[in-house]
Structure formats: C-alpha cells, structure tokens
Scaffold this motif. Structure first.
Motif, PDB file in Angstrom:
ATOM      1  N   PRO A  96       0.877  -1.036  -0.148  1.00 53.29           N
ATOM      2  CA  PRO A  96       0.776   0.165   0.389  1.00 53.29           C
ATOM      3  C   PRO A  96       1.186   1.476  -0.491  1.00 53.29           C
ATOM      4  N   MET A  99      -2.146   7.523  -0.485  1.00 53.02           N
ATOM      5  CA  MET A  99      -3.534   7.648   0.037  1.00 53.02           C
ATOM      6  C   MET A  99      -4.002   8.508   0.162  1.00 53.02           C
ATOM      7  N   ARG A 115      -6.689   3.645  -1.662  1.00 54.28           N
ATOM      8  CA  ARG A 115      -5.266   3.613  -1.277  1.00 54.28           C
ATOM      9  C   ARG A 115      -4.541   3.149  -2.958  1.00 54.28           C
ATOM     10  N   HIS A 117      -1.473   0.544  -4.727  1.00 51.25           N
ATOM     11  CA  HIS A 117      -1.430  -0.704  -4.128  1.00 51.25           C
ATOM     12  C   HIS A 117       0.479  -0.915  -5.333  1.00 51.25           C
ATOM     13  N   TYR A 452      -4.573   8.532   8.946  1.00 55.62           N
ATOM     14  CA  TYR A 452      -4.525   7.439   8.064  1.00 55.62           C
ATOM     15  C   TYR A 452      -2.853   7.524   7.699  1.00 55.62           C
ATOM     16  N   ASN A 454      -0.142   3.873   5.969  1.00 60.60           N
ATOM     17  CA  ASN A 454       0.291   3.192   5.375  1.00 60.60           C
ATOM     18  C   ASN A 454       1.960   2.686   5.901  1.00 60.60           C
ATOM     19  N   THR A 460      -0.140  -2.738   5.842  1.00 63.42           N
ATOM     20  CA  THR A 460      -1.186  -2.473   6.797  1.00 63.42           C
ATOM     21  C   THR A 460      -1.165  -1.358   6.845  1.00 63.42           C
ATOM     22  N   THR A 461      -2.404  -1.087   6.840  1.00 62.64           N
ATOM     23  CA  THR A 461      -3.105   0.461   6.769  1.00 62.64           C
ATOM     24  C   THR A 461      -3.601   1.226   8.778  1.00 62.64           C
TER      25      THR A 461
END
Length: 470
Positions: A96, A99, A115, A117, A452, A454, A460-461
């Motif tokens: 991730p 975002m 988000r 990838h 927020y 990553n 992991t978020t």
C-alpha cells in the motif's frame, strides 16, 4: 510529497545513503537539514491552524508490536495484506502506498479512503481482477477503497481499480476522486503485460464502477509519480520520476473540459512540459530564493511515447528542462509545489543535491526554489529519506520516513521543530538484524480528527486518533 525513491527503484549498486553521507560529513543526528522558508510549505492552507506546541511527547512502546504512538493516542488496524477483502473479491493486496481520504457525503461522518498498491510484475499479493474494473489482467497493481464510519470501523473494503502497474502516488481532484499514477513505461509484451502501461487512471472511491479502468491517455505515458490540480483553472500538474539520464520532466495538462467533474479528463487536452530558459537541469540551482520569470510550456510532440519516451523527444531549439527524481506535487495557495528528491552527478545529473522543493506561480510564470536539503545547514528535518508528506489540519506537516533503520512518521511545526508521531514496530528482518517497512500515504480525514497511514511492508493500513492540538 515524496522525496526519496522506492528501494526497488535504486540501482543494484546503490550509492551511499543520505545517512551515510551525513555520517561522513559529521552531521549526525535526526536526519538531513535544510535551508529556505519552511512557511512556504503552508502557503494558502486555511485548514492548517497555527501550531504552538513542539509535539505530543515521547513514543510509548506498543505491547502488540505494531505501532508506537505518544501517550493518549490510539490506532486501529483497518486492514492487513493477505487478509480477505470485505467484498470477498480476494485478499488485501500488498505494497500500500499513496492514499487520500474523502468525505462520504454531505453532513455525514463516514469517510472514503482510497489507497494505491505499488505492485510490480513480481508483486506478492496482486490486486484481484474484477469485471469492469480491470485494465490489463496481467497487471498486479491498482487501488482498493475503504468506507469507514465515524469510529473508523470498516463498513466496506473493495477493489477500486485493477490490472494496472506500479501505482506509486497520485493526487485528489476537487470533485473528490483520486488520480492514480503508474510509475512505469512498460509496453505490452514486457513482464507479461498485455497492454501498454505508464498512464493515469481516475478512481471514484464512492463508486469505482463509475470510473472503471480507463487510461487517461492524453495526460501522457511516462513514469508518473504525483499530480496536483489547480482548483481555479483545472490545470493538472504532473511529475515524472524517471530513474536514468536525462531524467524526468515537469508537466502540465490543459483539459478540454477543465473542472468538469468525474470522467471529464477523458475528453482530452494538451500535454506540455516546462521549459526554464537557460536552465536545462534544475540540479544546478542551489540557492534558495532563486527565481526564474518567463517560464515556458512546450507542447509534448508525442504524449503516448509511441516511438520515443517523452523525455528523449525533440522539443525544438529551446530544449526542455530536466530534473532527477521528480516526485511529490501538491497545490498550495496560488501555486503548485513539486519536489526533486535528490540529484547525483554520478548518475548523470549536472550537479548534486540532497533534495529541492520548487514553487511555480502560474499567474507570474515564475519558478522559485524555496527549500534545499543538505548536510551543511543547521535546521534539522526528520529521519533519513523523508517520503510522503501531508499538511496536518492541527497545524504543521506529517512526514513519512523511508530509509534505513527504524521508520517513523514525524511531525514538523511551522517553526521547523521536529517531533516523533509514530514508529513502526513490525520487524521484517531478523532478531539479530532487524528491519522495518517504510511508511507511506499519510493523510487526514476531512474533519481532521484521524490520521491514516500505510506501512508498506508488511502491508498494513492504520487509523490514528488522539488529542490532536487545535
């Protein structure tokens, strides 16, 4: 904004890291240093209030070994790489990266979080292919979208676009969609791809099928990094993170339907590249405050790069302006800011630097160097290789660290004071030789009450809440 390359982007024989250079120069400590006006980075940001504190205190070790935070702050894990997506479409993809958070509706406290990838052809966990949302079934990158309630509980989690490649950064639009950028120029037949890559795609986090998987071809095919939209004119600025000489260009896209809302960028427009007369390489400019009037914009001869990559194309007798590691890009006040994360003469740049932040004022057609990173000044920025940066609604910046050793999210006040906000605790190395994954994609909820972020590896978020200063 990004001011360092991804590890996979570095040459096999990696030059000395910034921390190693600092050690040799005697400038040991929290990280690299800078000259210039830090207040430039907050220009015109009405949401970022004056910050009268120097942080939230020391980080408290997390007994669960995931994320250390200051006392009074808490985190919630929103999703983890490999776990099932709430939609049932497959596992949560890996890597991730960029975002952004969007309001889920007027008067509602729910949030849409989209988000990237950044999966290459060898990505660990690909974005699942979904009918109507897949550009190239061989591509492993893409985006996922989460919808969260007021307590950051996950209401839904689903694929937002699939079949793209190396989705690194991007940027939000004024109409609350996300422009995800492919940081690659791979053609069909390369790495098993069935289609050409190197495009921007629009993603509607509220209804991904509304935007589908349509490449915005008029915006160019190159190694995209980030974008920023002029909220008054609708011009889209784009950075190119090209890894080899002659390096990348800084672009603007003039849409045929400016500020036309979701889907309007498909109507096309003109792609142009920035020409600073007399400056073929931005790395040669080292003095903060240096300004250049009369900036020109040259039409890109072949935006699709059908025969030649854009940075190699013929822009006429005036040439074009290049820069190594053009990464982050965002709009502030009446200007667009963009970053050259470093330049190395050993790689082919005309000069060396540890990072630059530039401001372009479109009304004045003026380009100004506002920040220079390096080991010879006295005000310290956080960590090694600061990467994603966002403006914090409580005031100041939040900076993701992407380097060697422990990885942090640092805060930076308007006065240049640095404080730790989070430290990753997921050891991806060994007990004897620990390693930690970089942070990426830091962003805030529209109301400013949640950060927020990553962790790139393992994917992991997190949602972080607590006593944010007003």
């Amino acid at each position: 904004m990004s001011v360092s390359p991804r590890p996979a982007s570095r040459p096999a024989s990696r030059p000395a890291s910034r921390r190693e250079v600092l050690a040799r120069s005697g400038a040991l400590g929290a990280g690299i240093v800078f000259t210039g006006a830090l207040t430039e980075l907050f220009a015109g940001d009405a949401a970022a209030r004056p910050l009268g504190h120097t942080g939230y205190g020391p980080l408290v070790p997390d007994p669960d070994g995931l994320l250390d935070l200051p006392a009074g702050f808490r985190y919630r894990v929103l999703s983890r790489e490999g776990d099932p997506l709430r939609s049932g479409e497959g596992p949560v993809p890996s890597n991730p990266d960029g975002m952004s958070a969007f309001p889920a509706g007027r008067g509602r406290s729910t949030v849409h979080l989209v988000r990237n990838h950044e999966n290459r052809a060898d990505g660990r966990v690909p974005v699942p292919t979904v009918e109507g949302l897949t550009y190239d079934p061989a591509g492993k990158g893409g985006c996922t979208a989460l919808t969260l309630d007021s307590r950051n509980r996950v209401l839904s989690e689903r694929v937002a676009i699939a079949g793209t490649a190396v989705n690194c950064a991007g940027g939000p639009t004024p109409w609350h969609t996300w422009l995800t950028c492919e940081e690659t120029e791979d053609r069909a037949g390369t790495n098993g791809y069935a289609k050409d890559h190197g495009f921007i795609f629009e993603v509607d986090p509220a209804d991904p099928h509304r935007t589908g998987a349509v490449p915005l071809t008029a915006m160019g095919r190159f190694q995209h990094e980030a974008i920023a939209v002029d909220p008054r004119r609708g011009v889209v600025y784009e950075t190119e993170d090209a890894f080899e000489k002659p390096f990348g260009l800084f672009y603007r896209f003039l849409p045929d339907k400016p500020l036309g809302g979701t889907g309007s960028l498909r109507a096309g427009g003109r792609l142009q590249a920035m020409r600073v007369p007399g400056v073929p390489d931005l790395s040669t400019i080292q003095q903060t405050g240096a300004a250049f009037d009369g900036v020109e914009w040259a039409d890109v001869p072949d935006p699709l790069a059908t025969g030649t990559a854009i940075r190699f194309q013929d822009f006429g007798p005036g040439g074009i302006t290049h820069a190594q590691k053009l990464e982050g890009c965002y709009w502030g006040g009446r200007s667009v800011y963009f970053v050259s994360s470093f330049a190395r003469s050993a790689d082919g740049s005309a000069a060396d630097h540890y990072g630059q932040i530039w401001r372009y004022d479109p009304e004045r057609r003026r380009l100004t160097l506002v920040i220079v990173f390096g080991p010879d000044t006295v005000v310290r920025l956080p960590g090694e290789s600061p990467d994603n940066i966002c403006l914090a609604p409580s005031g100041g910046l939040m900076v993701c660290e992407d380097g060697n050793g422990a990885q942090h999210v640092f805060g930076v006040t308007r006065k240049g004071e640095v404080y730790p906000m989070a430290r990753g605790r997921q050891n991806i190395g060994s007990t004897d030789a620990p390693e930690w994954g970089e942070f990426a994609g830091v962003t805030f909820a529209p109301g400013g009450d949640t950060m927020y972020v990553n962790c790139y590896t393992p994917g992991t978020t997190f949602a972080v809440t607590g006593p944010w200063h007003g």
